[in-house]
Write an enzyme that holds these catalytic residues in place. Structure first.
Site, PDB file in Angstrom:
ATOM      1  N   ARG A   1      12.329  -4.510   6.229  1.00 49.58           N
ATOM      2  CA  ARG A   1      13.136  -4.323   5.025  1.00 49.58           C
ATOM      3  C   ARG A   1      14.589  -4.336   5.467  1.00 49.58           C
ATOM      4  NH1 ARG A   1      11.381  -2.451   0.269  1.00 49.58           N
ATOM      5  NH2 ARG A   1      12.997  -0.909   0.002  1.00 49.58           N
TER       6      ARG A   1
ATOM      7  N   ALA B   1       3.083   1.693   2.911  1.00 47.72           N
ATOM      8  CA  ALA B   1       4.297   0.881   2.805  1.00 47.72           C
ATOM      9  C   ALA B   1       5.342   1.602   1.961  1.00 47.72           C
ATOM     10  CB  ALA B   1       3.981  -0.488   2.208  1.00 47.72           C
TER      11      ALA B   1
ATOM     12  N   HIS C   1       5.640   6.625  -2.216  1.00 45.78           N
ATOM     13  CA  HIS C   1       6.952   7.214  -2.479  1.00 45.78           C
ATOM     14  C   HIS C   1       6.773   8.706  -2.750  1.00 45.78           C
ATOM     15  CE1 HIS C   1       7.865   3.078  -4.499  1.00 45.78           C
ATOM     16  NE2 HIS C   1       7.953   2.987  -3.184  1.00 45.78           N
TER      17      HIS C   1
ATOM     18  N   CYS D   1       0.810  -1.210   0.000  1.00 44.36           N
ATOM     19  CA  CYS D   1       0.000   0.000   0.000  1.00 44.36           C
ATOM     20  C   CYS D   1       0.848   1.266   0.000  1.00 44.36           C
ATOM     21  CB  CYS D   1      -0.939  -0.002   1.203  1.00 44.36           C
ATOM     22  SG  CYS D   1      -0.077   0.130   2.783  1.00 44.36           S
TER      23      CYS D   1
HETATM   24  S1  SF4 Z   1      -1.173  -1.516   6.135  1.00 49.75           S
HETATM   25 FE1  SF4 Z   1      -2.058   0.236   7.175  1.00 49.75          FE
HETATM   26  S2  SF4 Z   1      -1.844   1.915   5.796  1.00 49.75           S
HETATM   27 FE2  SF4 Z   1      -1.513   0.034   4.600  1.00 49.75          FE
HETATM   28  S3  SF4 Z   1      -3.490  -0.497   3.722  1.00 49.75           S
HETATM   29 FE3  SF4 Z   1      -3.344  -1.469   5.701  1.00 49.75          FE
HETATM   30  S4  SF4 Z   1      -4.218  -0.011   7.077  1.00 49.75           S
HETATM   31 FE4  SF4 Z   1      -3.783   1.050   5.301  1.00 49.75          FE
END
Ligand code: SF4
Ligand code: SF4
Lengths: 457, 546
Positions: B100, B69, B199, B66
Site C-alpha cells: 500500500r 488485510a 479495521h 480479508c
Molecule cells: S491472506 Fe492470510 S489472513 Fe488473509 S485470508 Fe489468506 S491466510 Fe487468511
C-alpha cells in the site's frame, strides 16, 4: 536510510524472518495455472489469499489476473470448505465458462484437511463439472516450501492430466519453469529454430503479455491447451528446466508413463543455454542451425567486449533457486564474483550446487537457502559488493548502500519490460549483460570526478 | 472491433442494466446480488435499502480482501514505530509488505519499521505442534534487535485454527520486557466478510492497548485527531500542511504516518475529525464516551470539501482568530485550485466516472469529479456497511448476523478520572443549531443523482459488463481491476492505493487529481486500439507510390 534499523552485526535468529526472500505456495500455483489455455485458477481458502496473489501478479505482469476463491467464512473454516467449493464450481462454470479450473489449497484449507481430489470426485458425481470441462488441483500449503514449490506442484498437476494413447506423438515436452512470458516465447523460438515439435507447459506467453486492442478476453489466446496437456504422456521425452520448478512433473511423466526426462538448469547465460540447445538437438536428432550458433557467438563477443568492466566485480544475488543457480554460473563464467547468494526457498541442494559452481573462485562465497533479505543486507554491510541483482525489494538495500542494482526475478513492481524482453537463451544473455553494464557505467559516470569523466569508455 | 461497433449507451435505462448484470447468474446468486444493486431514488427498488457487508459468493471473482488485510494492511500498516509482526506462514506477511502506498517519514526520532517485513514464517511442525513458542522467540528476537516501543502481533488464518493463544504470549512478553508494549490482533482472514472486520479488530485493540497511555499535555492550540486517514500517496502530509498553516494541532492521525505516541495521546485532543467513516466511526464514538471528545465528519478530498471541513473545525473551536486564519488560508489556496479546475474543465466537462472502492472513497472522490464537471454514473463500496450508503440513522436497524457477531464490540464507559466533556451540553446544542452536525454522516446515496446505479461489492464480471454497457470515461477501483478495464479501452484509476502519484487530498491534492484525470481521460493512447488495416480491412485501391 530506509533500512536504518538493520545492524551490521549478525545475530542468530530462530523465530523471526525479516524481509523474506520467498513468498507462499499458492501464488506459484496461480501463475502456473495461467499458463493453461482457457483456465481459471481457483484458490480454495478465504478470499484474502486470492486477493493478495492476484494483486501481486497484476503488479508484476501489468495484465489482468483472473482467479476465483472459495471465500471461506468462519463456519467453513470449522466444518471444512467442501460446500463452498461445490458452490464455487457451479458458479464458475455458469458465469465464466472456462475450459478448466485449476484449484489450489491455502494454509487454511490445508490445516482443516480439505482434500481437493475428493471434492472433485464428489463434484463429478453430482454433475457439477460440465461435460468436456476439466478440473485439476494441487495441494499448496505455504507452511512448507515456497512460491516455487507451489508452482512446481501445479505443473505436476498438469502432467497428471496426461492420458497416453500408446502412440508416440513425436513431440518433446519442455517444462520452462517460473520464467517470464517472454522467456517462454524465446524458448519456443529456439525449439522451433532447431525444428523440434514440442509441448511447452505451462505457457504464459500470449496470456500475460497480451495486446491492448479495446477487447478484454478473460481467457486470452495463449496457454498450453488441454489437448496438449493430455498428450504429454505420448511425447518422446521431457526437458525440465530447473530442478525446483520443473523436475517433479517431468519425473512423474517418466515413472508413470515412461516418458524419459532430463533435468537441466534454466537456460540463463552462456553455459546453461549451451546445455539446453545441445539437449534439444540431441533429443531431436537435428543439427543446430547457424542462426543459433551466430546468436551464441554474439553473446561470446559481448562478453569479451565487456570483460574489462565486469572483471572481478562483486555481486550480491537474491531470488529463487533455479534462477540463481543459472545466474551464478553465468556470472562466474564472465569472471564476475557472486559472493552473497540468498534464496528464501528451502533446500540444502541449493547451497551444494552454488558451492560447486563457485568452488574455483578465489574469494569467499556466502550462500544460504531459507535465508532472508535482512541477512543478505547484513552480509553486504560486512562485505560490500559492486552490484546487487534481485527483485524490486532490493531497491531499499541498493539505496541505503548506494549500490548499482539490476532488477531480475519476482516480483518486479516498479519497472516494466520484463514481460516482453527475455533473459533466457543467448539473446537473453545479451540483455542481462546490457543491463549489468548499464548500471555499472551509470554509476561510474555519476561518481567519477570531472577530470576523470570521459566520453569514450 | 468492440470499440467501433458498440455504441455508448447514452439513454440507458438503469433497470435494464441491472437485469443485464444479473442475467447470467445461477438463480440463487442472482437473488442475492439483486439486493446489493440499487437504482438511486427509483420506485422500482423492492426495498429502499441496499444490502451490504454480507458474504462474498464462493466462485464469484470478488474485489475484496480479508480481515487480516484490513487489520494489518490498512490500519496498522502505516504505523511507523511499531514492529508489526505477522504470525503465520510467510505469504500473508509478504504481500502486505510496502504494497500500500502509505508514505512515511521517520521523523526526528528516526524510528521507522515500515520498510521491514516481519514474520514467524510458520512451518509444518508449528502447525502441527503449535506456534506459540516460535512466536515468543520471534518477539524476543525483534526486541533484542530493535528495542522498539511496541510490538504488534497479527494472526493469519491457520493460527486461529490451531488455537495458538497469541494474547497470552504477547501479555507475557510485555511483562517480561517492561519497556515495550506488546499486544495481539486476532484478525484471521476468515473472521469477517471483508477488510472491514479487520479495521474493527485493529481499532479495538489500539483503543484498548494504546490510547490513553500517555497523559502528557502536548503543546499547541486547537487540538484534533484525524481519524481514518492513511496517508496514501502523501494525502496525510498535505492535510497536515494545511492544518499547520491554519494553526490547528493534529495530535494523532489514525493511522497514516502515525506513531505509537500519537495513539497513546489521542485522548488529549479536543475534537475528532472523521475522514473514512467506515473504518473508524466506532473509535470516534468510543473516544467520546470514554473521554468526552465530540466528533464531526470531515472530508479533505476535493478542494471545496476541504474548505468546508476546515470551516467546520474552526466553527467548533469558535475562536475568532482561528476562523479568520482558516478563511485566509482558503482564500490563499483556492485561486490556484480554481485556475487549474477551470483549465481542466474545458477537457473534462460532462465526462462520466464510475467508482467502486473502499468504505468512503467511492463517496469522497465524487467531490473531485464534480469540481471537474464530471458525473458519477455508478458507484459502490467494496466493504462498507449500510450506514455508509444510507446514513447513520440506519445503524439501530442493522442486522447482527453470524459474521458480524464475530467482531467484538468494546464496552466502553466514561473514564473515572479523565472523562471531560469538551463542550457543555448547552454549547453543543448551540453549535448544532448553528449548523454544525455532530456524529453525523448521511452516506453516499443522497449525493448521487437519481437513477444512478449503486452497487455493493461489485465483482469482476459485473464490472466488465457495466463498463461494456455504459462505457464511462473513467473507471476507478483497485489494482486487480485495473487491466481488465483498460483492455476495454477505458482508462482506470486506482483509488485505493493510487497506481502512482498523489497526494489527492487537500488543495494541492485537488490540483494533482485534476491533472491526473485530465491525463487519463484525454490520453492519446485510447485512440490507438485499431491499426489502419483493422479500420479499413478492404483494400479499395492499389498503393499509390507517389
Ligand atoms: S491472506 Fe492470510 S489472513 Fe488473509 S485470508 Fe489468506 S491466510 Fe487468511
Ligand atoms: S495463508 Fe498461506 S496461502 Fe494464504 S497468503 Fe498466507 S501464506 Fe499464503
Amino acid at each position: 536510510m530506509l533500512l536504518r534499523h538493520t545492524p551490521k552485526e549478525i545475530t542468530e535468529r530462530s523465530g523471526l524472518t525479516i524481509n523474506p526472500a520467498k513468498t507462499c505456495q499458492p501464488i506459484g500455483a496461480m501463475y502456473a495455472a495461467l499458463g493453461i489455455h482457457g483456465c481459471l485458477p481457483h484458490s480454495h481458502g478465504s478470499q484474502g489469499c486470492c486477493a493478495y496473489h492476484r494483486s501481486t501478479l497484476t503488479r508484476h505482469y501489468k495484465e489482468p489476473i483472473s482467479a476465483a476463491t472459495s471465500s471461506f467464512t468462519e463456519g467453513s473454516s470449522v466444518f471444512g470448505g467442501q460446500a463452498n467449493m461445490m458452490q464455487a464450481i457451479n458458479n464458475i462454470f455458469t458465469v465464466y465458462d472456462p475450459e478448466i479450473i485449476a484449484a489450489h489449497t491455502t494454509c487454511l484449507s490445508e490445516t482443516i484437511g480439505d482434500d481437493l481430489k475428493q471434492i472433485k470426485i464428489k463434484a463429478e458425481m453430482e454433475g457439477k463439472i460440465p461435460p468436456g470441462k476439466e478440473f485439476i488441483s494441487a495441494s499448496t500449503p505455504s507452511y512448507a516450501g515456497s512460491h516455487v514449490t507451489g508452482f512446481s506442484s501445479m505443473v505436476r498437476a498438469m502432467a497428471e492430466m496426461a492420458v497416453p494413447t500408446g502412440k508416440k506423438n513425436g513431440k518433446v515436452n519442455i517444462i520452462p519453469g517460473w520464467v517470464e512470458p517472454a522467456d517462454m516465447e524465446e524458448i519456443k523460438r529456439l525449439a522451433n529454430l532447431i525444428g523440434i515439435k514440442h509441448i511447452l507447459f505451462p505457457d504464459t506467453s500470449g496470456v500475460l503479455n497480451g495486446p491492448l486492442s479495446g477487447e478484454y478476453k478473460m481467457f486470452p489466446d495463449g496457454g498450453t491447451t488441454i489437448a496438449e496437456l493430455k498428450s504429454t504422456g505420448d511425447s518422446i521425452g521431457t526437458l525440465a528446466l530447473g530442478e525446483w520448478c520443473s523436475a517433479d512433473a517431468a519425473r512423474y511423466l517418466d515413472t508413470q508413463h515412461k516418458v524419459p526426462c532430463s533435468i537441466l538448469d534454466m537456460p540463463f547465460g552462456l553455459m546453461a543455454t549451451d546445455r539446453f540447445i545441445d539437449a534439444l538437438r540431441t533429443v531431436a536428432g537435428k543439427t543446430v542451425p547457424d542462426e543459433i550458433s551466430v546468436e551464441r557467438g554474439q553473446l561470446v563477443d559481448m562478453i569479451s567486449d565487456m570483460h574489462q568492466y565486469l572483471y572481478h566485480k562483486k555481486v550480491a544475488l537474491v531470488g529463487d533457486p533455479d534462477q540463481l543457480i543459472a545466474m551464478t554460473e553465468f556470472l562466474v563464467s564472465i569472471d564476475m564474483q557472486p559472493i552473497h547468494i540468498v534464496t528464501g526457498t528451502p533446500g540444502k541442494k541449493f547451497e551444494k550446487r552454488i558451492r560447486e559452481i563457485t568452488k574455483d573462485m578465489d574469494c569467499e562465497v556466502k550462500v544460504k537457502a531459507k535465508g532472508d533479505m535482512f541477512l543478505l543486507h547484513q552480509w553486504i554491510k560486512n562485505e560490500p559488493v559492486d552490484l546487487i541483482i534481485g527483485n524490486t525489494y532490493c531497491k531499499y538495500i541498493a539505496r541505503d548502500e548506494d549500490l548499482p542494482f539490476v532488477r531480475w526475478g519476482f516480483p518486479i513492481l516498479d519497472r516494466q519490460g520484463h514481460q516482453y524482453f527475455p533473459t533466457v537463451g543467448y539473446k537473453g544473455g545479451l540483455r542481462l549483460l546490457e543491463k549489468i553494464l548499464g548500471v555499472l557505467m551509470d554509476r561510474k559516470d555519476r561518481d567519477d570526478p570531472e577530470e576523470k569523466f570521459e566520453l569514450v569508455l | 472491433m468492440a470499440i467501433a461497433t458498440k455504441k455508448k449507451l447514452v439513454q440507458w435505462d438503469p433497470t435494464e442494466i441491472k437485469e443485464e448484470l444479473l442475467k447470467k447468474y445461477p438463480p440463487k446468486v442472482a437473488r442475492k446480488r439483486a439486493k446489493q444493486i440499487l437504482i438511486n431514488e427509483a420506485q422500482e427498488n423492492e426495498t429502499p435499502e441496499i444490502q451490504a457487508n454480507v458474504r462474498t459468493i464462493p466462485g464469484i471473482i470478488t474485489m475484496r480482501g480479508c480481515t487480516y488485510a484490513g487489520c494489518k494492511g490498512v490500519i496498522m500498516g502505516p504505523t511507523r514505530d511499531i514492529v508489526n509482526l505477522v504470525h503465520g506462514p510467510i505469504g500473508c506477511s509478504f504481500y502486505a509488505w510496502l504494497t500500500r502506498r502509505n508514505q512515511t517519514s521517520a521523523g526526528p526520532d528516526g524510528e521507522n519499521y515500515m520498510t521491514y517485513c516481519f514474520s514467524t514464517d510458520m512451518q509444518e511442525q508449528d502447525i502441527i505442534f503449535g506456534g506459540e513458542k516460535k512466536l515468543a522467540r520471534a518477539i524476543q528476537e525483534a526486541y533484542d534487535l530493535f528495542h522498539p516501543k511496541s510490538i504488534a502481533v497479527f494472526a493469519t488464518c491457520p493460527v486461529g485454527l490451531i488455537g495458538d493463544d497469541i494474547h497470552t504470549v504477547t501479555k507475557n512478553m510485555k511483562e517480561k520486557f517492561g519497556d515495550c508494549n506488546v499486544y495481539a490482533f486476532s484478525c484471521e482472514g476468515y473472521k469477517g466478510v471483508s477488510q472491514s472486520a479487520g479495521h474493527h479488530i485493529a481499532n479495538n485493540q489500539v483503543f484498548r492497548h494504546i490510547v490513553g497511555e500517555n497523559d502528557e499535555v502536548k503543546p499547541g492550540k486547537f487540538k484534533i485527531n484525524l481519524l481514518g486517514e492513511y496517508n496514501i500517496g502523501g494525502d496525510g502530509f498535505e492535510i497536515d500542511r494545511i492544518f499547520k498553516k491554519c494553526g490547528i494541532t493534529n495530535i494523532a492521525t489514525f493511522s497514516g504516518n502515525s506513531t505509537y505516541d500519537q495513539f497513546a495521546s489521542a485522548h488529549t485532543a479536543d475534537l475528532n475529525a472523521v475522514m473514512c467513516h467506515r473504518s473508524i466511526n466506532y473509535v470516534a464514538d468510543m473516544l467520546e464516551t470514554k473521554y468526552g471528545i465530540p466528533w464531526i465528519k470531515v472530508n479533505f478530498i476535493g478542494a471545496n470539501a476541504t474548505a468546508k471541513s476546515l470551516r467546520k473545525i474552526a466553527q467548533y473551536f469558535a475562536d475568532k482568530k482561528l476562523i479568520d486564519t482558516v478563511e485566509k488560508v482558503i482564500a490563499e489556496e483556492m485561486p490556484e485550485v480554481e485556475k487549474i479546475s477551470r483549465e481542466v474543465r474545458t477537457r473534462t466537462e460532462g465526462k462520466t466516472a464510475m467508482m467502486f472502492v473502499g468504505g468512503s472513497r467511492a463517496h469522497h472522490y465524487q467531490e473531485l469529479f464534480n469540481e471537474m464537471g464530471m458525473k458519477t454514473i455508478s458507484a459502490g463500496y467494496e466493504f462498507a456497511h449500510r450506514d455508509d450508503y444510507e446514513g447513520r440513522q440506519v445503524i439501530p436497524d442493522l442486522k447482527v448476523d453470524a459474521d458480524s457477531r464475530n467482531i467484538e464490540e468494546l464496552e466502553v464507559e466514561a473514564d473515572a478520572t479523565r472523562y471531560n466533556p469538551r463542550k457543555s451540553a448547552k454549547e453543543m446544542a448551540a453549535l448544532e443549531k448553528a449548523g454544525l452536525k455532530f456524529k453525523d454522516y448521511a452516506g453516499l446515496l443522497p449525493d448521487m443523482a437519481k437513477d444512478t446505479l449503486i452497487i455493493d461489492d461489485l465483482n469482476q464480471y459485473e464490472a466488465e459488463k457495466l463498463v461494456e454497457l455504459m462505457r464511462p470515461d473513467i473507471f476507478c477501483a483497485g489494482i486487480k481491476e485495473k487491466y481488465s478495464v483498460q483492455k476495454l479501452g477505458i482508462p482506470m484509476k486506482q483509488l485505493h492505493s493510487y497506481d502512482s502519484g498523489g497526494p489527492y487530498a487537500g488543495f494541492k491534492g485537488a490540483v494533482n487529481f485534476y491533472h491526473e484525470i485530465d491525463r487519463l481521460v484525454n490520453s492519446r493512447v485510447w485512440g490507438y486500439m485499431q491499426a489502419p488495416w483493422q479500420k479499413n480491412p478492404q483494400l479499395s485501391a492499389s498503393y499509390n507510390w507517389e
